[in-house]
Design an enzyme around this catalytic site. Sequence first.
Site: not given
Length: 119
Positions: A46, A95
């Site tokens: 991420h 996300d």
Amino acid sequence: GVWQFAYMIAKYTGRNPLDYWGYGCWCGLGGKGNPVDAVDRCCYVHDVCYNSITQGPRPTCSRIAPYHKNYYFTGKKCSTGWLTSKCGRAICACDIAAVKCFRRNHFNKKYRLYKKNIC
């Protein structure tokens, strides 16, 4: 933004988003060392995703955009409608990938609030 990511985490993992804050060496702000497990690796990936859209000669987003930029999503897909900017869609994609990764992997309580100094 941060609130949308937190909502996604809660909705799709069934966990409190704060469970991931400080998990392992990479979840939360910053990170260093090797990921301690698959969930921590989700956070590392991420971070790499955010870096890919906020750095380089022609970044898609400003460095602070992932923390405040709103985006729109339905189900587990980012909206491509006129209300969502290219930056918003890029943040959303990072996300959603992280949330799907969290959902696929086992959350190990021993890595929650992990001591970063041993990373």
